[in-house]
Design a protein around this motif. Structure first.
Motif, short mmCIF file in Angstrom:
data_model
loop_
_atom_site.label_atom_id
_atom_site.label_comp_id
_atom_site.label_asym_id
_atom_site.label_seq_id
_atom_site.Cartn_x
_atom_site.Cartn_y
_atom_site.Cartn_z
N SER A 302 0.82 -1.20 0.00
CA SER A 302 0.00 0.00 0.00
C SER A 302 0.86 1.26 0.00
N SER A 303 0.46 2.23 -0.80
CA SER A 303 1.15 3.52 -0.83
C SER A 303 0.84 4.35 0.41
N SER A 304 -0.16 3.93 1.19
CA SER A 304 -0.51 4.66 2.41
C SER A 304 0.39 4.28 3.59
N VAL A 305 1.12 3.18 3.46
CA VAL A 305 1.97 2.67 4.54
C VAL A 305 3.43 2.95 4.20
N ASP A 306 4.20 3.37 5.19
CA ASP A 306 5.62 3.65 5.01
C ASP A 306 6.35 2.32 4.80
N GLN A 307 6.73 2.05 3.56
CA GLN A 307 7.34 0.76 3.23
C GLN A 307 8.79 0.67 3.67
N ARG A 308 9.41 1.78 4.02
CA ARG A 308 10.76 1.70 4.57
C ARG A 308 10.75 1.02 5.92
N ALA A 309 9.66 1.21 6.66
CA ALA A 309 9.53 0.57 7.97
C ALA A 309 9.17 -0.90 7.83
N GLY A 310 8.47 -1.24 6.75
CA GLY A 310 8.04 -2.61 6.57
C GLY A 310 6.80 -2.94 7.40
N VAL A 311 6.19 -4.06 7.12
CA VAL A 311 5.05 -4.57 7.89
C VAL A 311 5.45 -5.94 8.41
N SER A 312 5.72 -5.99 9.68
CA SER A 312 6.27 -7.19 10.30
C SER A 312 5.32 -8.37 10.22
N ALA A 313 5.91 -9.57 10.21
CA ALA A 313 5.09 -10.78 10.31
C ALA A 313 4.35 -10.81 11.64
N LEU A 353 -4.03 -3.09 16.34
CA LEU A 353 -2.84 -3.44 15.58
C LEU A 353 -2.19 -2.25 14.90
N LEU A 354 -2.80 -1.08 15.00
CA LEU A 354 -2.29 0.08 14.27
C LEU A 354 -0.90 0.49 14.75
N GLY A 355 -0.58 0.18 16.01
CA GLY A 355 0.74 0.51 16.52
C GLY A 355 1.86 -0.23 15.83
N LYS A 356 1.54 -1.29 15.10
CA LYS A 356 2.55 -2.05 14.38
C LYS A 356 2.80 -1.50 12.98
N LEU A 357 2.05 -0.45 12.60
CA LEU A 357 2.17 0.12 11.26
C LEU A 357 2.64 1.56 11.34
N GLU A 358 3.34 1.97 10.32
CA GLU A 358 3.74 3.37 10.18
C GLU A 358 3.19 3.88 8.86
N PHE A 359 2.30 4.88 8.95
CA PHE A 359 1.61 5.39 7.77
C PHE A 359 2.34 6.61 7.21
N GLU A 360 2.09 6.88 5.95
CA GLU A 360 2.67 8.07 5.32
C GLU A 360 2.04 9.32 5.92
N MET A 361 2.73 10.44 5.75
CA MET A 361 2.34 11.68 6.42
C MET A 361 0.90 12.12 6.09
N GLY A 362 0.45 11.88 4.88
CA GLY A 362 -0.87 12.38 4.48
C GLY A 362 -2.03 11.53 4.93
N GLU A 363 -1.78 10.46 5.71
CA GLU A 363 -2.84 9.53 6.08
C GLU A 363 -3.33 9.70 7.52
N GLU A 369 -9.52 3.40 8.36
CA GLU A 369 -10.19 3.30 7.06
C GLU A 369 -9.31 2.59 6.04
N VAL A 370 -8.01 2.92 6.03
CA VAL A 370 -7.07 2.29 5.09
C VAL A 370 -7.00 0.79 5.33
N VAL A 371 -6.87 0.41 6.60
CA VAL A 371 -6.72 -1.02 6.92
C VAL A 371 -8.01 -1.77 6.64
N ARG A 372 -9.16 -1.17 6.93
CA ARG A 372 -10.43 -1.86 6.66
C ARG A 372 -10.69 -2.00 5.16
N HIS A 373 -10.26 -1.03 4.39
CA HIS A 373 -10.37 -1.15 2.93
C HIS A 373 -9.53 -2.32 2.42
N LEU A 374 -8.32 -2.42 2.93
CA LEU A 374 -7.45 -3.53 2.52
C LEU A 374 -7.97 -4.86 3.02
#
Length: 476
Positions: A302-313, A353-363, A369-374
């Protein structure tokens, strides 16, 4: 493939016989370096066709061949990758390649080899006792030592320092036996793992130069040459993300191999990781684990999530544990005797679970909403993958006749199934979903399958849905 519990093994046999150096040599004991030991044991597993790294999922064709090559070459190595890619788990699994038992000089702080002691204390003792030098056996579980690199880690922690107690006992400062050894020399003849190496202060990294190249240590200016025999393994996140530090170039150059890890490539591998690592307090059907795996993969793309941080297993693992807990909560509050997770349990868990994600500045403000859409996309993809081509007219005809089905976190299994009654094609659905157990016995899995079908039909625009007061009504 997550940073999870150590891959250690319990003792399967008693320690070998032999309590002196003489007895040990009489049995044909020969000294080997730890890298020779790892090489020979790895080759034995490869020749036997046994898993070289048990419990590691998704690296068979990428990371493991590189790791095997590094170990066979005798290289110290760095595992580089985003968080939650199984770096720590992989480091700990290396310990299973060690011999189950290793002889050491009794009382030695650095696990000296009875046939070739290196510290001053053991050399003196060997000269005094000869073949009567006492020997004890150390299990491989105790030969893997791990340190989390933190900015306050000192040279004394890793390498060693002068022990004031020993000086107070009357020894002179020039006596090597006044040294209190740090973690690295205490791991002599074993594997030393450093997690998050860039977090180690640069001046502390400099202190490791000799360990990696000359294989010795220096303490407080002592003329102390202590040949170390160990495998050094470090983990690190990409420097462009952490910004907390870096591996200094001379230290990086001294590692023999840098191996990049990655997230699971296939959905099946992601599901296998979740099934292996999650501690579930209630059953979570296979199709729901697949939904969570696809949700995790969607977040990584997703472009809404900071991919440099990654999404951990750990995100998917915690999600599976959360939905299992939600099912258990429903059973406790409603008296439901079938505590099996359903699709309705997932949205309730997402905010935790949102604490495990880092979103881009504009989100900001749109995270849920982003996570429920996905999540909706993940359910639809799983629905198509699992039930493609299957005749679901038995479900759609019920709604064409005006049926309404209400479900939600606190709707019991019996309440859900009683609203539908007999449904044509349900047995084939359960077979596709992998839940083909006896319907009369396993009603919880039947309800989970039914709710999944209803949500899939809604997402493919064949059934209407409305959320009313915390409950979901299909066919409204």
């Amino acid at each position: 493939m997550t940073d999870s519990p150590a891959a250690q093994t319990t003792s399967s046999t008693a320690p070998p016989a032999g309590t002196t150096r003489g007895a040990l040599l009489a049995q044909g004991y020969r000294s080997r370096t730890v890298k020779e030991e790892l090489r020979e044991n790895l080759l034995s597993r490869l020749r036997a066709g046994a898993p070289a790294f048990p419990g590691i999922v998704g690296f068979d064709d990428t990371v493991l061949p590189q790791l095997e090559g590094a170990l066979l070459a005798g290289h110290d190595l760095v595992l580089l990758g985003e968080r939650g890619q199984g770096k720590t788990r992989l480091m700990r699994t290396l310990g299973t390649l060690l011999d189950e038992w290793m002889p050491v000089v009794e009382g030695c702080e650095i696990n000296d080899d009875p046939a070739a002691p290196v510290c001053s204390r053991c050399r003196r003792l060997a000269a005094e006792t000869g073949d009567d030098l006492p020997v004890v056996w150390v299990h491989r579980d105790d030969r893997y030592v791990e340190k989390l690199a933190t900015p306050d880690t000192s040279v004394g922690d890793l390498v060693g320092d002068v022990d004031p107690v020993k000086v107070a006992e009357g020894r002179t400062l020039g006596d090597p036996e006044t040294v209190h050894y740090g973690l690295i020399p205490r791991t002599n003849r074993g594997i030393f793992g450093i997690n998050e190496l860039p977090d180690l202060a640069e001046r502390i990294q400099v202190a490791m130069f000799n360990v990696l190249e000359e294989r010795d240590i220096q303490v407080r200016g002592y003329s102390l040459r202590l040949p170390l025999d160990l495998l050094l393994v470090a983990s690190a996140n990409p420097e462009d993300y952490t910004n907390r530090g870096r591996i200094i170039t001379p230290l990086k150059d001294r590692f023999g191999a840098e191996i990049r890890t990655h997230y699971p490539v296939e959905v099946e591998e992601e599901v296998a990781v979740i099934a292996q690592e999650a501690e579930l307090v209630a059953p979570v059907p296979a199709h729901l684990l697949e939904v969570l795996a696809r949700l995790t993969r969607g977040l990584r793309e997703s472009s809404s999530v900071d991919q440099r941080a990654g999404v951990s297993a750990r995100f998917a693992i915690a999600a599976a544990e959360g939905v299992a807990a939600s099912a258990l909560r429903r059973a406790a509050r409603t008296g439901d005797t079938h505590a099996v997770a359903r699709v309705c349990d997932v949205p309730a868990v997402l905010p935790t679970l949102l604490g495990k994600l880092e979103f881009e500045m504009g989100e900001e403000g749109r995270e849920v909403e982003v996570v429920r859409h996905l999540l909706r996309i993940a359910v639809a993809e799983t629905f198509r993958e699992r039930l493609l081509g299957l005749d679901l007219s038995g479900f759609t005809e019920l709604f064409a006749e005006g049926a309404v089905v209400e479900t939600g976190e606190l709707v019991t299994t019996e309440e859900l199934l009683s609203q539908l009654g007999p449904v044509s094609g349900l047995a084939k659905v359960l077979d596709r979903l992998g839940d083909d157990s006896d319907v009369a016995v396993d009603l919880g899995h039947v309800a989970a399958g039914v709710e999944f079908v209803l949500e899939g039909l809604h997402l493919t625009r064949r059934v209407d849905k409305e959320n009313v007061g915390g409950r979901t009504v299909y066919g409204a």
